[in-house]
Design a protein around this motif. Structure first.
Motif, PDB file in Angstrom:
ATOM      1  N   ARG A  24       1.956  14.890  63.169  1.00 19.93           N
ATOM      2  CA  ARG A  24       0.975  15.900  62.770  1.00 19.93           C
ATOM      3  C   ARG A  24       0.982  16.133  61.258  1.00 19.93           C
ATOM      4  N   GLU A  83      -2.281  15.554  58.984  1.00 19.80           N
ATOM      5  CA  GLU A  83      -2.906  16.596  58.154  1.00 19.80           C
ATOM      6  C   GLU A  83      -2.925  16.186  56.687  1.00 19.80           C
ATOM      7  N   GLY A  98      -4.124  24.305  56.928  1.00 18.14           N
ATOM      8  CA  GLY A  98      -3.400  23.090  57.276  1.00 18.14           C
ATOM      9  C   GLY A  98      -1.988  23.103  56.733  1.00 18.14           C
ATOM     10  N   GLU A 109      -1.194  29.428  64.620  1.00 21.98           N
ATOM     11  CA  GLU A 109      -0.331  28.251  64.772  1.00 21.98           C
ATOM     12  C   GLU A 109       0.816  28.555  65.725  1.00 21.98           C
ATOM     13  N   SER A 155      -5.716  13.765  56.198  1.00 22.43           N
ATOM     14  CA  SER A 155      -6.994  14.481  56.263  1.00 22.43           C
ATOM     15  C   SER A 155      -7.281  15.202  54.957  1.00 22.43           C
ATOM     16  N   ASN A 156      -6.260  15.833  54.380  1.00 16.87           N
ATOM     17  CA  ASN A 156      -6.451  16.517  53.101  1.00 16.87           C
ATOM     18  C   ASN A 156      -6.802  15.525  51.993  1.00 16.87           C
TER      19      ASN A 156
END
Length: 422
Positions: free
Chosen positions: A330, A334, A380, A215, A337-338
């Motif tokens: 972002r 994320e 993530g 990252e 998405s989780n």
């Protein structure tokens, strides 16, 4: 050479110590309510050992009393109690102090054998209580002690069996050997499992550290792209301004002001350490970076995937620094998405609100309507924490009561705004 031969016996009799008890399953160890008179942790293994010890004490004492009533040379009651205790107490102690229980057995074994042989009619002088107690104790020693201690206990047990009664030696040797081998096998498997768990923990830590490095490398590439872009523009402007001004002080001043503005913008982006991302192939994405102005796209995609998304936004957020807007985008991306991965069909609430000189984000989801996917590596969350930390902010993530998960991020904006307006 001599010390190597003597060491197992010294460890078994005097110097050695057992490993701590292994962790229990939650079905074998649980906490009693406080209102109970025996409030505390209840260990069912130790409870079973105590019950077995009480059973051995009662049966052994009853058998000894019956033998003593018909014996030609009866013994005193204290010796009967001591013998029954010697055949039962080691069982109650074998989980907490396995080696101490075996040493107690060896110390009291002459008394047990003498009383059994004096008042009993069996030949060899082994009672049923001894036949039950001794294998249990030796098993615990082998399961919790070092291999050298186990070898010392095995040799001393066989030597004692030969001295007591050579005719029954082979039967006793088989019983003791089987108990010790079984305990040793349990110890080996338990240690292998513990080493595997430790290795998995080290692997997870290494993967987490690698995720942090990856990252940070991505953020470093962002920084490189931002600096390269701004410096290129500044260099072109510095070259073009004198030509465009052509001696006109007003045009020259306007050009220099534009160069100054670009420089301050580059400094702000540099301090935020965010910018343009590169993809896995190293190609530069020259499109404008997303911010909270593109939050509707994320919400539409999440709803198309089956989530119910509720958004709470303030009437006006004002102009956010690009780094803060990108990080907020972002983090929400994320989190959604989780939620799609682990709680399909869940209701997700996105809350964005200013909090003093910071931007506060909260993304919370309830339980899903379908089973979620397998647990991921957690990279993530690592990435989100890195983004918040590099902005000087914080990020908290974890489960909530009643099922579900939430992410709360606080991203400072006051510093970035000050730098851009300087």
């Amino acid at each position: 050479m001599f010390s190597a031969v003597v060491r197992p016996f010294a460890l078994a009799l005097f110097q050695g110590d057992a490993d701590p008890p292994p962790p229990r399953s939650r079905w074998l160890r649980f906490r009693l309510p406080r209102w109970q008179p025996l409030a505390g942790v209840l260990d069912l293994v130790r409870v079973a050992d105590i019950l077995m010890a009480l059973l051995l004490f009662g049966s052994s004492y009853s058998q000894l009393v019956n033998w003593n009533n018909v014996a030609k040379l009866p013994v005193n009651d204290p010796l009967l109690y001591l013998t029954a205790a010697a055949l039962s107490v080691p069982v109650a102690l074998r989980d907490r102090w396995p080696l101490g229980a075996w040493r107690m057995t060896m110390v009291l074994l002459p008394v047990v054998l003498w009383v059994t042989q004096t008042v009993g009619t069996s030949n060899p002088p082994y009672s049923l209580g001894l036949a039950v107690m001794y294998p249990l104790v030796t098993y615990s020693v082998a399961a919790r002690c070092d291999r050298q201690i186990t070898v010392g206990v095995w040799v001393l047990s066989l030597l004692a069996a030969w001295i007591v009664d050579s005719h029954s030696f082979y039967l006793v040797a088989i019983m003791v050997t089987v108990a010790l081998l079984f305990g040793y096998n349990v110890r080996v498997r338990r240690n292998a499992t513990a080493r595997l768990v430790e290795e998995e923990q080290r692997t997870r830590l290494a993967e987490g550290a690698q995720a942090v490095l990856e990252e940070r490398a991505r953020i470093a590439r962002e920084l490189h792209d931002v600096v390269a872009h701004h410096m290129s523009v500044i260099a072109i402007q510095a070259e073009a301004v004198p030509l465009k001004a052509a001696g006109d002080p007003a045009r020259l001043e306007a050009g220099l002001a534009e160069i100054r503005s670009l420089s301050l913008e580059a400094i702000a982006e540099l301090r935020q350490v965010l910018g343009v991302l590169r993809d896995q192939d190293g190609r530069t994405d020259t499109a404008p970076q997303p911010g909270l102005d593109r939050l509707d796209e994320l919400v539409s995609n999440a709803r198309a995937a089956g989530l119910t998304v509720l958004v709470a936004l303030p009437e006006s957020l004002g102009a956010l620094p690009p780094a803060v807007g990108l990080s907020a985008y972002r983090i929400v991306q994320e989190s959604l998405s989780n939620a799609m991965r682990h709680s399909p069909g869940a209701t997700v609430t996105i809350t964005v609100e200013p909090d003093g000189g910071a931007l506060r984000l909260r993304v919370a989801n309830g339980g899903g309507t379908a089973p979620g996917g397998a647990e991921g590596a957690g990279h993530g969350l690592v990435g989100m924490r890195e983004r918040a930390a590099l902005l000087g902010g914080t990020l908290e993530a974890g489960p909530v009561d009643g099922g579900g998960f939430q992410v709360i991020a606080t991203l400072p904006i006051a510093v970035a705004v000050t730098e851009e307006t300087t």
